[in-house]
Motif scaffolding. Structure first.
Motif, PDB file in Angstrom:
ATOM      1  N   ILE A  18       0.832  -1.210   0.000  1.00 52.42           N
ATOM      2  CA  ILE A  18       0.000   0.000   0.000  1.00 52.42           C
ATOM      3  C   ILE A  18       0.867   1.261   0.000  1.00 52.42           C
ATOM      4  O   ILE A  18       0.668   2.170  -0.810  1.00 52.42           O
ATOM      5  N   ILE A  19       1.881   1.283   0.878  1.00 53.89           N
ATOM      6  CA  ILE A  19       2.728   2.486   0.970  1.00 53.89           C
ATOM      7  C   ILE A  19       3.479   2.717  -0.332  1.00 53.89           C
ATOM      8  O   ILE A  19       3.468   3.823  -0.890  1.00 53.89           O
ATOM      9  N   SER A  20       4.118   1.648  -0.847  1.00 54.14           N
ATOM     10  CA  SER A  20       4.923   1.857  -2.053  1.00 54.14           C
ATOM     11  C   SER A  20       4.037   2.246  -3.236  1.00 54.14           C
ATOM     12  O   SER A  20       4.407   3.122  -4.030  1.00 54.14           O
ATOM     13  N   ALA A  21       2.873   1.634  -3.334  1.00 55.80           N
ATOM     14  CA  ALA A  21       1.967   1.990  -4.434  1.00 55.80           C
ATOM     15  C   ALA A  21       1.518   3.438  -4.296  1.00 55.80           C
ATOM     16  O   ALA A  21       1.487   4.192  -5.281  1.00 55.80           O
ATOM     17  N   ALA A  22       1.219   3.863  -3.062  1.00 58.51           N
ATOM     18  CA  ALA A  22       0.768   5.240  -2.850  1.00 58.51           C
ATOM     19  C   ALA A  22       1.857   6.237  -3.229  1.00 58.51           C
ATOM     20  O   ALA A  22       1.601   7.226  -3.932  1.00 58.51           O
ATOM     21  N   VAL A  23       3.090   5.968  -2.776  1.00 59.01           N
ATOM     22  CA  VAL A  23       4.196   6.883  -3.093  1.00 59.01           C
ATOM     23  C   VAL A  23       4.394   6.966  -4.604  1.00 59.01           C
ATOM     24  O   VAL A  23       4.558   8.058  -5.165  1.00 59.01           O
ATOM     25  N   LEU A  24       4.358   5.807  -5.267  1.00 60.30           N
ATOM     26  CA  LEU A  24       4.563   5.796  -6.717  1.00 60.30           C
ATOM     27  C   LEU A  24       3.462   6.575  -7.426  1.00 60.30           C
ATOM     28  O   LEU A  24       3.733   7.329  -8.372  1.00 60.30           O
ATOM     29  N   ILE A  25       2.238   6.422  -6.949  1.00 63.20           N
ATOM     30  CA  ILE A  25       1.136   7.141  -7.588  1.00 63.20           C
ATOM     31  C   ILE A  25       1.332   8.647  -7.430  1.00 63.20           C
ATOM     32  O   ILE A  25       1.169   9.417  -8.393  1.00 63.20           O
ATOM     33  N   VAL A  26       1.747   9.082  -6.232  1.00 69.30           N
ATOM     34  CA  VAL A  26       2.012  10.514  -6.005  1.00 69.30           C
ATOM     35  C   VAL A  26       3.100  11.000  -6.973  1.00 69.30           C
ATOM     36  O   VAL A  26       2.947  12.043  -7.632  1.00 69.30           O
ATOM     37  N   ILE A  27       4.180  10.240  -7.066  1.00 72.20           N
ATOM     38  CA  ILE A  27       5.290  10.650  -7.955  1.00 72.20           C
ATOM     39  C   ILE A  27       4.808  10.725  -9.405  1.00 72.20           C
ATOM     40  O   ILE A  27       5.076  11.698 -10.121  1.00 72.20           O
ATOM     41  N   ILE A  28       4.060   9.712  -9.832  1.00 72.33           N
ATOM     42  CA  ILE A  28       3.610   9.682 -11.230  1.00 72.33           C
ATOM     43  C   ILE A  28       2.675  10.858 -11.517  1.00 72.33           C
ATOM     44  O   ILE A  28       2.836  11.561 -12.530  1.00 72.33           O
ATOM     45  N   ILE A  29       1.728  11.104 -10.606  1.00 76.96           N
ATOM     46  CA  ILE A  29       0.791  12.211 -10.836  1.00 76.96           C
ATOM     47  C   ILE A  29       1.544  13.536 -10.861  1.00 76.96           C
ATOM     48  O   ILE A  29       1.334  14.377 -11.748  1.00 76.96           O
ATOM     49  N   ALA A  30       2.491  13.713  -9.920  1.00 79.93           N
ATOM     50  CA  ALA A  30       3.263  14.960  -9.875  1.00 79.93           C
ATOM     51  C   ALA A  30       4.000  15.164 -11.193  1.00 79.93           C
ATOM     52  O   ALA A  30       4.025  16.269 -11.743  1.00 79.93           O
TER      53      ALA A  30
ATOM     54  N   LEU B 278       3.237  13.975 -14.114  1.00 81.17           N
ATOM     55  CA  LEU B 278       2.290  14.266 -15.195  1.00 81.17           C
ATOM     56  C   LEU B 278       1.836  15.726 -15.145  1.00 81.17           C
ATOM     57  O   LEU B 278       1.538  16.325 -16.178  1.00 81.17           O
ATOM     58  N   MET B 279       1.806  16.296 -13.942  1.00 86.18           N
ATOM     59  CA  MET B 279       1.327  17.672 -13.774  1.00 86.18           C
ATOM     60  C   MET B 279       2.435  18.697 -13.982  1.00 86.18           C
ATOM     61  O   MET B 279       2.230  19.891 -13.762  1.00 86.18           O
ATOM     62  N   ALA B 280       3.628  18.232 -14.359  1.00 85.92           N
ATOM     63  CA  ALA B 280       4.779  19.131 -14.478  1.00 85.92           C
ATOM     64  C   ALA B 280       4.493  20.427 -15.257  1.00 85.92           C
ATOM     65  O   ALA B 280       4.929  21.502 -14.834  1.00 85.92           O
ATOM     66  N   PRO B 281       3.774  20.384 -16.368  1.00 85.96           N
ATOM     67  CA  PRO B 281       3.548  21.632 -17.130  1.00 85.96           C
ATOM     68  C   PRO B 281       2.773  22.690 -16.346  1.00 85.96           C
ATOM     69  O   PRO B 281       2.758  23.860 -16.757  1.00 85.96           O
ATOM     70  N   LEU B 282       2.163  22.328 -15.238  1.00 85.53           N
ATOM     71  CA  LEU B 282       1.431  23.314 -14.445  1.00 85.53           C
ATOM     72  C   LEU B 282       2.391  24.248 -13.703  1.00 85.53           C
ATOM     73  O   LEU B 282       1.978  25.298 -13.196  1.00 85.53           O
TER      74      LEU B 282
END
Lengths: 318, 271
Positions: free
Chosen positions: B11-23, B25-29
Motif C-alpha cells: 500500500i505504501i509503495s503503491a501510494a508513493v509511486l502514484i504521487v510521484i507519477i501524478i506529480a 504528469l502535472m509538471a507543465p502546471l
C-alpha cells in the motif's frame, strides 16, 4: 458383445532414461474394448496401467504396435481426422486438482473442447450448453463463473467429467477416477459415471487399483503386472475363478465386510517387491514373487493364451 | 489458489509511486520553464517560490525534478513493456519447444546475460540518435533475459501438468495451449518481474544520463541533474540530494511493490 471400438495390438511404450537405459512401461500389450462395455484395468502402482491407457487412446505416443479406433490407427491419423477423433475419445483424470487449470473459470474449463471444435454459434448458446452439462453431472449451473479452487475434490471431479462429456465422446478413459476422493464421494462419482453411461451410450475403460469397485462395475477386466497383461477375463469369472497366481493374490486381498469370513479365509501374501521395469526379469516377470514358481518360469516367458472362453492367462501352469 | 491480499509495504509503495507519477504528469502546471537560464537567480535556497531552490543556471529545481521524472519513468516503463513482452514470448516459445530449440534459445539468452551490457548500451547510445526511443530499445535489449528465464522455467513445469494433457486430449494445438494455459499461469510471475524490470531500467537510465549518454542537455533527467550537481557538491550539496532521493525512492518503491506482490502470490510466505 458387439464389435470392438478400440483394438490394441502388441502395444509398447518405452521411456528413454539417462545412461542409455529404457523403462519398459508397457510391453507388448494386446486387448480390445467392445462397444458399450466397461473394461477394467487393474494392477498395483507402477505396473503401467495409466501409461497403457494413455498410449492406447493416443495421449502418449507409442513405441511400437498399433491402437485401432474403429479400425483406424490412432497414431497415424491425419490432423483433421485426429481432431475429429478427439471428440470421440475422452479422458477423466485421477487428480481433480492437477487436471483443472486453476486460472480458468468453470465455464471455460468445461467449454474447452467445445471452444476448440466450435460446437456453438453464439456466446449464449455456449453458456446454455454448459449449464445443461453441469446439471447433468450434478453441478449447480449457477457456479459457472467460479474458479476451481472454490470446489471440493468431488465437485472438481464432476467438472472433469463434464469437460470430457462436453464433446459428446463415445469412449471415456477413466484413469483412477475415484482414488483421489473421499470414500463417501467415491460412490457418488461411480453412480454418476454409470448414470451417464446409460444416458449417452458410453463405453468406459476404467483404470483402478480398487478391486471391489472394478468388480462391481466392469464387464471385463485386464490384470496388469509390470507392463504386461497377465490375465484377461469377464469380471465374474475373474473373481470366481482367478487363474493367474498374481490375480489370486490380488483377489484374496479384497477385504470382506464380515469378520467371521475374514478370519476364516486364507490370504495369499506376496513377498518381495515389484521388480524394476528398467530391468525386467527374464522369463515370467512374476516368477520372483510367485508362490508356485518352477524352474521353467524363470527361463521361459509364458504367452497369453485362452484357457476358457473369453478367459486368457499368461502362466505356465495352464 | 491464493487470495491476493494487500500488505502494508504494497500500500505504501503503491501510494508513493502514484504521487510521484501524478506529480510528474502535472509538471507543465509549474510556472517555471525547466530549461530557461536565469543567471541572476542562481543557487537560491528553498523558498515558497522555489520549493527545492534553484541550480547553477537559476532554474527551478522542483520543476526540473518533475520533468526529469517524466523521462525516467517513461523510459523505465517503456523498456519494461518491451522487455516483458519479448521475454515472455521468448520464454514460452523456448519452454514449450523441444530440447534442441530450447537449448539453443537458452544459450542465446545466456550469451546476452554474460556480455557487459552497460558498456554496450553506452556504445550503442554514442552511435545511435540520442533520445528516448534509443534509450528504451538499448535498455530493453539487455533486460529481457531474466524474464525469459523465469517464464521458461514456469512453462516447463506447466507442460507436465495434467490439465495441459487434458487439453491435448481435447484436440488442442500448441498455439491453443500457449494462449489459453501458459499465458494465464505465468502472469503472476511476469507481474513481479515487471516491477523489478522498471526499477532496474530507471537505474540504468539514470546512470546513462549521469554519464552524459542518455537524455541530451539541457533537457532534465534525474541522472543528468546528479551530473550537474556534482560540480557544486562542496558548496551546494542539496542540489544532488533531490535528484538522488527521487531515484532512490522510486526504485525502492518499485522493488518493495514487486516483493509484496510476490509474497501475496506465494502461499509459503503467508502466515
Amino acid at each position: 458383445m458387439s464389435s470392438p471400438i478400440l483394438e490394441v495390438r502388441n502395444l509398447k511404450k518405452y521411456f528413454r532414461l539417462s545412461g542409455n537405459r529404457t523403462l519398459k512401461a508397457v510391453d507388448d500389450v494386446s486387448f480390445a474394448v467392445n462397444e458399450g462395455e466397461i473394461l477394467g484395468i487393474v494392477g498395483e502402482s507402477g505396473c503401467g496401467k495409466t501409461t497403457c491407457g494413455r498410449t492406447a487412446i493416443g495421449l502418449y505416443s507409442k513405441t511400437a504396435g498399433e491402437a485401432l479406433f474403429r479400425g483406424e490407427d490412432i497414431h497415424k491419423m491425419s490432423k483433421s481426422k485426429r481432431k475429429q477423433y478427439c471428440c470421440e475419445v475422452q479422458t477423466v483424470f485421477q487428480d481433480p486438482y492437477a487436471s483443472l487449470d486453476p486460472k480458468n473459470k468453470v465455464i471455460d474449463l468445461i467449454a474447452e473442447g467445445m471452444d476448440i471444435h466450435k460446437f456453438y454459434t453464439s456466446k449464449g448458446e455456449r453458456r446454455e450448453k454448459i449449464e445443461e452439462i453441469m446439471s447433468q453431472v450434478g453441478l449447480n449451473p449457477s457456479f459457472v463463473d467460479r474458479y476451481p479452487f472454490e470446489f471440493s475434490g468431488g465437485m472438481r471431479q464432476r467438472i472433469g467429467i463434464a469437460r470430457a462429456l462436453a464433446v459428446n465422446p463415445k469412449l471415456i478413459l477413466c484413469d483412477e477416477p475415484i482414488s483421489a476422493l473421499d470414500v463417501s464421494i467415491q460412490a457418488q462419482i461411480i453412480n454418476l459415471l454409470m448414470e451417464l453411461r446409460e444416458k449417452n451410450n458410453l463405453t468406459y475403460m476404467i483404470i483402478s487399483h480398487d478391486l471391489s469397485m472394478v468388480k462391481h462395475i466392469s464387464d471385463r477386466i485386464l490384470v496388469m503386472y509390470l507392463g504386461e497383461v497377465v490375465e484377461e477375463s469377464t469380471a465374474d469369472a475373474l473373481y470366481e475363478n482367478p487363474l493367474h497366481p498374481y490375480t489370486q493374490a490380488l483377489i484374496s486381498a479384497i477385504p470382506i465386510p464380515d469378520p467371521k469370513v475374514e478370519c476364516a479365509r486364507k490370504r495369499i501374501v506376496l513377498t518381495g517387491q515389484l521388480p524394476s521395469p528398467v530391468n525386467p526379469p527374464e522369463g515370467c516377470r512374476f516368477a520372483g514373487r510367485c508362490p508356485m514358481a518352477e524352474a521353467k518360469c524363470f527361463d521361459c516367458k509364458p504367452e497369453l493364451k485362452t484357457v476358457e472362453d473369453g478367459h486368457k492367462v499368461a502362466c505356465h501352469k495352464y | 489458489m491464493i487470495k491476493k491480499k494487500a500488505n502494508v509495504g504494497m500500500i505504501i509503495s503503491a501510494a508513493v509511486l502514484i504521487v510521484i507519477i501524478i506529480a510528474c504528469l502535472m509538471a507543465p502546471l509549474s510556472p517555471y520553464d525547466p530549461n530557461l537560464v536565469k543567471p541572476l537567480e542562481k543557487f537560491q535556497s528553498p523558498s515558497a517560490a522555489h520549493w527545492f531552490g534553484t541550480d547553477n543556471f537559476g532554474r527551478d529545481v522542483f520543476t526540473r525534478i518533475l520533468y526529469g521524472g517524466r523521462v525516467s519513468l517513461l523510459v523505465g516503463f517503456l523498456s519494461m513493456v518491451v522487455s516483458i513482452i519479448f521475454g515472455t514470448l521468448y520464454g514460452i516459445i523456448s519452454g514449450s519447444s523441444g530440447k534442441i530449440v530450447d537449448g539453443f534459445m537458452m544459450r542465446l539468452a545466456d550469451i546476452f546475460m554474460s556480455v557487459p551490457s552497460f558498456l554496450i548500451i553506452i556504445t550503442l547510445n554514442i552511435y545511435l540518435k540520442a533520445g528516448i526511443s534509443t534509450l528504451v530499445i538499448t535498455i530493453a535489449l539487455f533486460s529481457w533475459m531474466s524474464v525469459a528465464r523465469i517464464v521458461r522455467a514456469e512453462t516447463l513445469s506447466l507442460k507436465e501438468r495434467e490439465f495441459v494433457l487434458a487439453s491435448e486430449g481435447l484436440g488442442a494445438g500448441k498455439f491453443w495451449i500457449i494462449t489459453k494455459h501458459y499465458f494465464k499461469n505465468v502472469f503472476s510471475s511476469v507481474l513481479v518481474a515487471s516491477t523489478n524490470s522498471i526499477a532496474s531500467a530507471i537505474l540504468t537510465e539514470s546512470s546513462l544520463s549521469y554519464l552524459g549518454f542518455g537524455i541530451t542537455i539541457p533537457n532534465a533527467s534525474w541522472g543528468g541533474m546528479l551530473d550537474g550537481a556534482q560540480k557544486y557538491i562542496m558548496t551546494h550539496p542539496s542540489l544532488a540530494v533531490y535528484a538522488g532521493a527521487c531515484i532512490l525512492i522510486t526504485v525502492l518503491c518499485f522493488n518493495v511493490l514487486g516483493n509484496s506482490i510476490r509474497q501475496s502470490y506465494d502461499p509459503k510466505s503467508r502466515r
